[in-house]
Every structure is written in structure tokens, then in C-alpha cells.
Design a protein around this motif. Structure first.
Motif, PDB file in Angstrom:
ATOM      1  N   LEU A 146      14.146  56.905  72.166  1.00  0.00           N
ATOM      2  CA  LEU A 146      14.445  55.544  71.641  1.00  0.00           C
ATOM      3  C   LEU A 146      15.249  54.948  72.580  1.00  0.00           C
ATOM      4  CD1 LEU A 146      15.242  55.620  67.962  1.00  0.00           C
ATOM      5  CD2 LEU A 146      12.996  54.616  68.893  1.00  0.00           C
ATOM      6  N   ILE A 147      14.882  54.018  73.117  1.00  0.00           N
ATOM      7  CA  ILE A 147      15.757  53.107  74.263  1.00  0.00           C
ATOM      8  C   ILE A 147      15.820  51.459  73.949  1.00  0.00           C
ATOM      9  CG2 ILE A 147      15.860  52.658  76.612  1.00  0.00           C
ATOM     10  CD1 ILE A 147      14.709  55.158  77.403  1.00  0.00           C
ATOM     11  N   THR A 148      16.841  51.133  74.143  1.00  0.00           N
ATOM     12  CA  THR A 148      17.356  49.778  73.571  1.00  0.00           C
ATOM     13  C   THR A 148      17.439  48.687  74.706  1.00  0.00           C
ATOM     14  OG1 THR A 148      18.395  50.948  72.085  1.00  0.00           O
ATOM     15  CG2 THR A 148      18.863  48.777  71.971  1.00  0.00           C
ATOM     16  N   ASP A 149      17.185  47.312  74.241  1.00  0.00           N
ATOM     17  CA  ASP A 149      17.373  46.271  75.249  1.00  0.00           C
ATOM     18  C   ASP A 149      18.739  46.347  76.231  1.00  0.00           C
ATOM     19  OD1 ASP A 149      15.285  44.753  74.376  1.00  0.00           O
ATOM     20  OD2 ASP A 149      16.144  43.599  72.957  1.00  0.00           O
ATOM     21  N   GLY A 150      18.584  45.928  77.356  1.00  0.00           N
ATOM     22  CA  GLY A 150      19.802  46.199  78.147  1.00  0.00           C
ATOM     23  C   GLY A 150      19.871  47.265  79.022  1.00  0.00           C
ATOM     24  N   CYS A 151      19.282  48.503  78.774  1.00  0.00           N
ATOM     25  CA  CYS A 151      19.211  49.559  79.307  1.00  0.00           C
ATOM     26  C   CYS A 151      18.470  49.623  80.667  1.00  0.00           C
ATOM     27  CB  CYS A 151      18.670  50.885  78.557  1.00  0.00           C
ATOM     28  SG  CYS A 151      19.678  51.345  77.013  1.00  0.00           S
ATOM     29  N   SER A 152      19.112  50.528  81.830  1.00  0.00           N
ATOM     30  CA  SER A 152      18.364  50.737  83.060  1.00  0.00           C
ATOM     31  C   SER A 152      18.337  52.095  83.174  1.00  0.00           C
ATOM     32  CB  SER A 152      19.304  49.882  83.779  1.00  0.00           C
ATOM     33  OG  SER A 152      18.960  50.125  85.052  1.00  0.00           O
ATOM     34  N   VAL A 153      17.240  52.577  83.333  1.00  0.00           N
ATOM     35  CA  VAL A 153      16.763  54.146  83.322  1.00  0.00           C
ATOM     36  C   VAL A 153      16.155  54.307  84.780  1.00  0.00           C
ATOM     37  CG1 VAL A 153      15.702  56.097  82.310  1.00  0.00           C
ATOM     38  CG2 VAL A 153      16.621  54.219  80.835  1.00  0.00           C
ATOM     39  N   ALA A 154      16.797  55.317  85.369  1.00  0.00           N
ATOM     40  CA  ALA A 154      15.924  55.771  86.578  1.00  0.00           C
ATOM     41  C   ALA A 154      16.078  57.290  86.689  1.00  0.00           C
ATOM     42  CB  ALA A 154      16.681  55.102  87.889  1.00  0.00           C
ATOM     43  N   GLY A 155      16.675  58.009  85.630  1.00  0.00           N
ATOM     44  CA  GLY A 155      16.650  59.141  85.603  1.00  0.00           C
ATOM     45  C   GLY A 155      15.809  59.902  84.497  1.00  0.00           C
ATOM     46  N   LYS A 156      16.257  61.000  83.981  1.00  0.00           N
ATOM     47  CA  LYS A 156      15.209  61.506  82.888  1.00  0.00           C
ATOM     48  C   LYS A 156      15.979  61.339  81.529  1.00  0.00           C
ATOM     49  CE  LYS A 156      13.319  65.977  81.580  1.00  0.00           C
ATOM     50  NZ  LYS A 156      13.511  67.568  81.690  1.00  0.00           N
ATOM     51  N   VAL A 157      15.066  61.265  80.779  1.00  0.00           N
ATOM     52  CA  VAL A 157      15.510  61.052  79.467  1.00  0.00           C
ATOM     53  C   VAL A 157      14.422  61.571  78.142  1.00  0.00           C
ATOM     54  CG1 VAL A 157      16.472  59.463  77.386  1.00  0.00           C
ATOM     55  CG2 VAL A 157      16.435  58.486  79.717  1.00  0.00           C
TER      56      VAL A 157
END
Lengths: 403, 372
Positions: A296-307
């Protein structure tokens, strides 16, 4: 203005078993599920159940909780008559006192309750994640004519000794209450949710308060007192999802339950929405180098790796080459490149430095040594630092430091 | 009661005709953009971030969705006793028809302008996206003792039927001449329809222009009076885009995939506010593959998504492939569907196995609620 039912939400507890997570905030303000706080659940339940008058009893570190609740607008509880009221301990003409226990907290606020002249008082706690229609429980209470109705949840018998257990007759009435019994006779655990007929509540809270030996607690004192006086106490069985989030492990569990397709707890269900105080934030950006699954990922996140198997709360950054697995990363935290976060809870606004390792996989540790690693809020964990399973970090760590 | 120094007016139906597939069901200002916003969010946020809390929204037609979005202004902290937000629907005096031009529209708000008692009024075209520093622009306007200050951006190689105002200015920043080319090569200072007017200057000009039957404020009022009015230019150095065509709309959305654009639009100092919905965070399934995408809360992603903008509550099923798309709130893409270069309006359903493939310079638009 007269109200049929007033809800009183006990939100003053420290939640000491959550350690660094409640170092600066009261337990009900602890973040959950990406964009919620624990208190969103009882407040949304009230609103959805048609209860529009809620007293919130605060004591421990109330600042953040007060800000969060505000006027009650997000839960539609900003009302001209009723609505939410924050009720801290106060001084009266004859002095005043901290809230000595759950029952005493309500006792000190009987005046608030009586302003609305209610027939019923609903007592809630800010410790649990669940969706419940309180109006059904109120209906059952009225039909049975009980002095008090206690919501119960069936727990596995081997876990029953961790709970307050209700021993009941076949008709669901209570004959005995046992707090954390060594040899439980029943699997019905009290959920800490009570519907009281107002007059009975007043009577027994007053009597309890006059007893200097009482610890002024509902479970320990008031319920046994009522039983001893022969009052009718009924149980109300709740069959939905219910989770106590009083410990680090249970908080982690309850969050990861949201990722489990076999657990029926759907926060996207529009017929019973859970409201929260949302912030103005851009959508999340997932870059080309990211690998995101079952999370689950929320507004405002920035993801370039592994989740993977994780929950990222608002405004979290996971840099390229970093990985987050089986973990919760709370608002505003940054996982720098090359850092590895596993089986952990990272509290708010913390920076995990490059190539740091937080937490361990259960298969990598000796039996009995596994646990969720916790990193407190607003900390800096240096490059290459290492935090092993079950450890708690409550201050900054230097580069390469091992805990 | 304290008078507010500046009032703001947004033109909600600005150039509706240029974005017809999306404005058929709504006004320009309520066109969804960037995953969770409506165009008007940028206007209202720019206002409130500059302390402008007395705001009028000029509407003409199709403004129900705009009203649903704005409610009482609470999301922008504009539910105020002093000032706050006001919808200004067409106001017909006897014998007046529904307005057509900008001047007529603004004249309909003349009471609002008269009553606001502010020194300055910001006029704001509802079809522009940007996070404008109006605090600095107003300070500049006051320092120059300007009658009008036009915000502009340096634009290269322009081509559009609207014909935006381009201009030259002297060392002081005062505009010396203006033109309205439909095409130009090279760089030119170009207005994007946000300007600050001294109220005492605007009122007589507006009355006069209305009585003379003039249409455009930039062409007929500002450009015609450059010698008598002190018109200054204030450069906006960050991102700004005008929704003057379908292509411009798609490009503005896709620009959000660039880090520098996101960092320019979404700053801590000047947040962009919008109406809050109670969605849960976005859930990525076991088989999800996602890259270079801007995704709002409440989505469920089980398929593949690349180079796309997903609004709230979009569902991408297993095996589906979505590339270079703009999918609005509540759109669902069925299993093994394949969509690329598509702009889908709200709640459209793209069924199992369906293929819809547009081109980079020709996106396919899908209507609101359409089932494919």
C-alpha cells in the motif's frame, strides 16, 4: 439539546508497550494503514453509526491528538449541537486530579454527559482497529434491558489469557469477569466497548469513586461491582475484523493484514468508510527503477527502489537501490539508496542512511530472537548502520554503528 | 472589518471549446488534471498562498461539477466570514443576454469588484496550470505603482488559434507594445491570462469597455491603452501551461512525470490544495508492474502501468497493460486489456481484452461513464 446516546472515547493512555512509537504522541494518534490514525476507527464508526456527540478523554501527550481531531470535520463531527469535544483533566472548585483510571475519567466528566441528558452512554477506547455498527449493539442493549452491554470477540483459547474474559450463561448474560485468567473458562474477550444505561453508569461510577481501594478501572472494578450487585450484564458478540494494536508486533500485524487477501478487512468499502484528516499532497510518483508489489502506497510518496509486502505512509521516499520488505514506513521518512529495511517499523520523519540495514528476516535469526525492529521518529541513521531483529532505536546512529 | 488588500476572480469557463471532450460535461476550471486535482485548485491555491481570501468564481455554463468540487471552499480554507469564496453565476439585467466575451463576463461581476473594496484585483484564467508566486507579483505591482501587471512566461515556437498576448517591455519592466500572433518562431514573453489590476483603474475601464461592446480584456483594453496605462510584466519562471487544446492538456499531464515539473508545482511553501476524498492508499497487487507513473490514492493495480497518470480509484486488472495514458477517477481496465495514448474521463469501463491504442500526437479520448 437531548441526545439519545453520547459516546465517550478513552484516548488518554500512554500505550507504553508501543515504546518509541508513543514517545511523543498518545496511542490513538499512532499512524495506521498508510493514511489513518488509530482514532479514525472509533470516530468513523461513531459517525457511520449515527452517533454525533463524542467526548474524547485525553491525558497523555495530547498535543498531536488535539490537532488531529480539531473541529471533527473529517468525520463529519463538527456539529452545532453535539460533535466532538476534547476533555482533558481539569481543576474544579475543590481542586482537581489526573484521570486515575478509565472509570474515573468518565466519572470526572459526568457533567459533560448530563448536558445532553442521554439515555445511553457508549464507552470506547482508542486502541483497536475495527469497523463496527454501534447502533446494532445499542439495539441489542435496549432489547435485553441490561444495565450494561459489553462487546465481546471470540479469541483462540490459547490466547485468551491475554484478555479480559467474560464468562457467560447460555443467554449471553455475564456471570463472571476475569482479567487475564491463567485458566480461561471462555473465549469471549471484552473489546473495551460498553453501552451503559446512563443512570446505572452514574450510580456505579459514583460508588466506585467512593471506594479508596479501587483502581477506578471499568474491567477491573466497575464491571465486577455491578455483577456483585446482581445487575444484568449482557455480551454482544462481534464477528468482524478486530485487532488490538497495543504492542509493536500487533501494530505491525494489523497493518500487514491489509495486504492479506484472506483477511476480510476492506478499507475501500464505500458503505462503511473510514475517514481521516487528509493533507494536501500530490499523488505518488513511482519511477522506472522501482519494483512495487503487494503493498500500500500513499499520496506524496516517491518510490525508485523496491517495495514488497509493505505499507508506505504519506510523503515517504524510497530511493533507487533501496529496498523495503515486510515493513511499515511512517509519514515523511526517507530510505536512502542501498538501505535495506525488513520486518521493521520506521516512525515519522526519520532518515535511514545509505546502505544501512534495519531489521532481519525471521529465517536469519536464531529461534526466539526474532522480532520487529523499530526506529523512532525524527532520527538519523548513519550510512551502513545496522539494526538487528527486535531492536528499538530511540536516538541517532552514527555511520557503521551496530545495534 | 479589515479590508483585504487583494481580491481574486477566476474565469471558470475560459476557452471551454478548446477542450471539448472534457468540457462537454463540466467547465474548464473543473477539468481533472494531474491525478487528483482540478484546474481550479491551482488558481485557488495560488490565491490563498498569497493571502488572497476573497475570491469570486465567474461561471457561465456546466458548472455543477465545479460547485460539487468547491463546496463552501473549506478545502482551500476559503470558508470564511470575511471574504471567502463566492460563485458568480451569469447576472442578467433586463434585456441582457448571456455573456459571450471576457468583458461581458467580468462586467457581470462588477458588484463583486465594487464591494470587495480591495486596492487590487487578480484576474485569473481558469484554463492555466501553474503554482504562481502571487505574493511576489503583487509586491512588484505595488512597488512599480502599476495600473496592471501581467504575469508572463518566455515561450518558444508558439502555435495556437487562441492567439495569446505576447509583448515587449522596457528595462523597467513596463510593457511597450503587444501583439496577438497565432504562430511565432523563437522566444516571446507570453501572457497566460493571470493579471493584477488596480481596482480603481479596472472599474471605469470595465464599464467603458462593456458599454462599447468590446470583448477581450487583453486585446481591447490592455493592448489599446499601453501609453495611458502603466502596464508592467512579471515573469513566472516555473512551470505554466494553458489548456488551449487537447494536445496541450495531454502534454501538461505528462509533464508531471518530470521531476523538475513536480518539484516546481508541489512545494512545501506553496501547497496545492484540493478537495479531500476518503480513499485508502493505493494497493499494488502481487503481479503489478509499474514504472514512471503518477498515481493518486485509492487505485488498485494488478497489471502493468507505464508512463501514465492515474487519478483516484482507478483499477487495473491482471494482465492489463496501460501505457502513456491519463485515466481519470474510477476508470477500470479489465483483464488483459491493452491501452495506450488514451485519455479516459471518469468512471469509464474498459472491458476484458479490449485494445485501444492512440498515438503520441493523437490521444484517443473516452467519454465519462462510457462502457467499452
Amino acid at each position: 439539546m437531548k441526545k439519545k446516546c453520547v459516546a465517550m472515547l478513552l484516548a488518554g493512555g500512554q500505550g507504553s508497550r508501543l515504546g518509541v512509537l508513543t514517545e511523543k504522541i498518545a496511542k490513538p494518534a499512532v499512524p495506521y494503514g498508510g493514511k489513518y490514525r488509530i482514532i479514525d476507527f472509533p470516530l468513523s464508526n461513531c459517525s457511520n453509526s449515527g452517533i454525533d456527540t463524542v467526548g474524547i478523554l485525553t491525558q497523555y501527550k495530547p498535543l498531536e491528538l488535539n490537532d488531529y481531531v480539531g473541529s471533527g470535520k473529517p468525520w463529519d463531527l463538527d456539529r452545532i449541537e453535539g460533535g466532538v469535544h476534547i476533555l482533558p483533566p481539569y481543576q474544579g472548585q475543590k481542586g482537581g486530579d489526573w484521570y486515575k483510571g478509565t472509570a474515573n475519567a468518565i466519572y470526572q466528566n459526568l457533567e459533560f454527559i448530563e448536558r445532553y441528558d442521554p439515555e445511553l452512554v457508549l464507552i470506547l477506547s482508542g486502541d483497536h482497529i475495527y469497523k463496527m455498527d454501534y447502533s446494532e449493539m445499542i439495539k441489542a442493549h435496549e432489547e435485553s434491558g441490561a444495565a450494561c452491554t459489553i462487546a465481546v470477540f471470540e479469541v483462540p483459547i490459547d490466547e485468551a489469557s491475554r484478555f479480559g474474559i467474560m464468562n457467560t450463561n447460555p443467554d449471553g448474560s455475564v456471570y463472571e469477569f476475569e482479567e487475564k485468567p491463567k485458566n480461561p473458562k471462555s473465549q469471549l474477550a471484552s473489546m473495551g466497548i460498553y453501552v451503559f444505561s446512563r443512570d446505572k453508569l452514574k450510580k456505579y461510577l459514583t460508588e466506585d469513586d467512593n471506594n479508596p481501594d479501587s483502581s477506578n478501572d471499568f474491567g477491573k472494578n466497575v464491571i465486577p461491582l455491578m455483577l456483585s450487585r446482581g445487575e444484568k450484564l449482557m455480551t454482544y458478540r462481534f464477528g468482524g475484523y478486530w485487532k488490538d494494536v497495543g504492542t509493536v508486533d500487533s501494530l505491525w500485524d494489523a497493518n500487514l493484514d491489509l495486504l492479506n487477501p484472506n483477511i476480510n478487512f476492506d478499507l475501500s468499502d464505500k458503505s462503511w468508510r473510514i475517514y481521516s484528516r487528509g493533507k494536501a499532497m500530490p499523488p505518488q510518483y513511482i519511477s522506472d527503477t522501482a519494483k512495487v508489489e503487494n503493498s500500500l502506497i500513499t499520496d506524496g510518496c516517491s518510490v525508485a527502489g523496491k517495495v514488497d509486502f509493505s505499507i508506505l505512509f504519506e510523503n515517504v521516499t524510497v530511493e533507487e537501490g533501496a529496498s523495503v520488505e515486510y515493513s511499515l514506513v511512517m509519514p515523511g521518512s526517507v530510505i536512502k539508496s542501498g538501505a535495506k529495511v525488513r520486518y521493521s517499523i520506521i516512525s515519522e520523519n526519520t532518515v535511514i542512511g545509505e546502505n544501512a540495514t534495519i531489521g532481519e528476516d525471521p529465517t536469519e535469526v536464531k529461534p526466539g530472537e526474532f522480532g520487529i525492529a523499530v526506529v523512532g521518529g525524527n532520527l538519523k541513521i548513519g550510512k551502513g548502520a545496522r539494526v538487528t531483529a527486535a531492536k528499538t532505536v530511540s536516538k541517532d546512529m552514527e555511520g557503521g554503528e551496530v545495534l | 472589518m479589515r479590508t483585504q488588500a487583494v481580491a481574486g476572480i477566476v474565469f471558470a469557463n475560459s476557452h471551454d471549446e478548446n477542450l471539448e471532450p472534457l468540457t462537454r460535461v463540466r467547465s474548464m476550471a473543473s477539468v481533472p488534471i494531474g491525478g487528483r486535482f482540478r484546474l481550479i485548485d491551482f488558481a485557488l491555491s495560488s490565491f490563498v498562498n498569497a493571502g488572497i481570501t476573497n475570491v469570486g468564481i465567474l461561471v457561465k455554463s456546466n458548472y455543477r461539477s465545479l460547485m460539487d468540487h468547491i463546496e463552501n471552499g473549506v478545502s482551500w480554507d476559503l470558508d470564511r466570514k470575511i471574504g471567502g469564496i463566492r460563485i458568480l453565476p451569469p447576472f442578467n439585467e433586463k434585456g441582457m443576454r448571456r455573456y459571450e466575451g471576457y468583458i461581458e463576463a467580468l462586467y457581470g461581476a462588477i458588484d463583486f469588484i465594487k464591494r470587495c473594496n480591495s486596492d487590487n484585483v487578480v484576474l485569473y484564467d481558469g484554463c492555466v496550470v501553474g503554482n504562481f508566486d502571487l505574493t511576489s507579483a503583487i509586491a512588484f505591482h505595488n512597488e512599480k505603482q502599476a495600473d496592471v501587471t501581467v504575469l508572463y512566461k518566455m515561450i518558444e515556437n508558439y502555435r495556437n488559434d487562441i492567439g495569446a498576448m505576447t509583448f515587449s517591455y522596457n528595462l523597467e519592466g513596463r510593457i511597450t507594445d503587444a501583439a496577438f500572433p497565432k504562430v511565432f518562431k523563437g522566444r516571446a514573453a507570453t501572457s497566460f491570462g493571470v493579471m493584477i489590476f488596480k481596482r480603481d483603474v479596472l472599474l471605469p475601464l470595465l464599464k467603458n469597455a462593456y458599454e462599447m461592446g468590446l470583448k477581450h480584456i487583453e486585446k481591447d483594453v490592455i493592448a489599446e491603452n499601453l501609453s495611458s496605462l502603466k502596464v508592467y510584466a512579471f515573469e513566472h519562471k516555473g512551470f505554466a501551461a494553458v489548456m488551449d487544446s487537447e494536445d496541450a492538456y495531454c502534454k501538461a499531464n505528462m509533464a508531471l512525470l518530470m521531476r523538475e515539473v513536480r518539484e516546481d508545482l508541489f512545494t512545501k511553501e506553496r501547497p496545492v490544495y484540493t478537495k479531500i476524498r476518503d480513499d485508502m492508499p493505493t494497493r499494488y497487487g502481487l503481479s503489478s508492474k509499474i514504472g514512471n507513473s503518477f498515481v493518486a490514492d485509492g487505485c488498485v493495480i494488478e497489471g502493468t502501468v507505464k508512463n501514465s497518470i492515474l487519478f483516484r480509484g482507478v483499477k487495473i486488472s491482471k494482465g492489463a497493460v496501460v501505457e502513456n495514458c491519463i485515466l481519470m477517477q474510477g476508470v477500470t481496465v479489465g483483464e488483459n486489456a491493452n491501452v495506450s495514448y488514451v485519455v479516459s474521463d471518469k468512471n469509464a469501463k474498459i472491458g476484458k481484452g479490449i485494445r485501444i491504442n492512440g498515438k503520441e500526437n493523437k490521444y484517443i479520448f473516452i467519454e465519462k461513464d462510457k462502457i467499452m
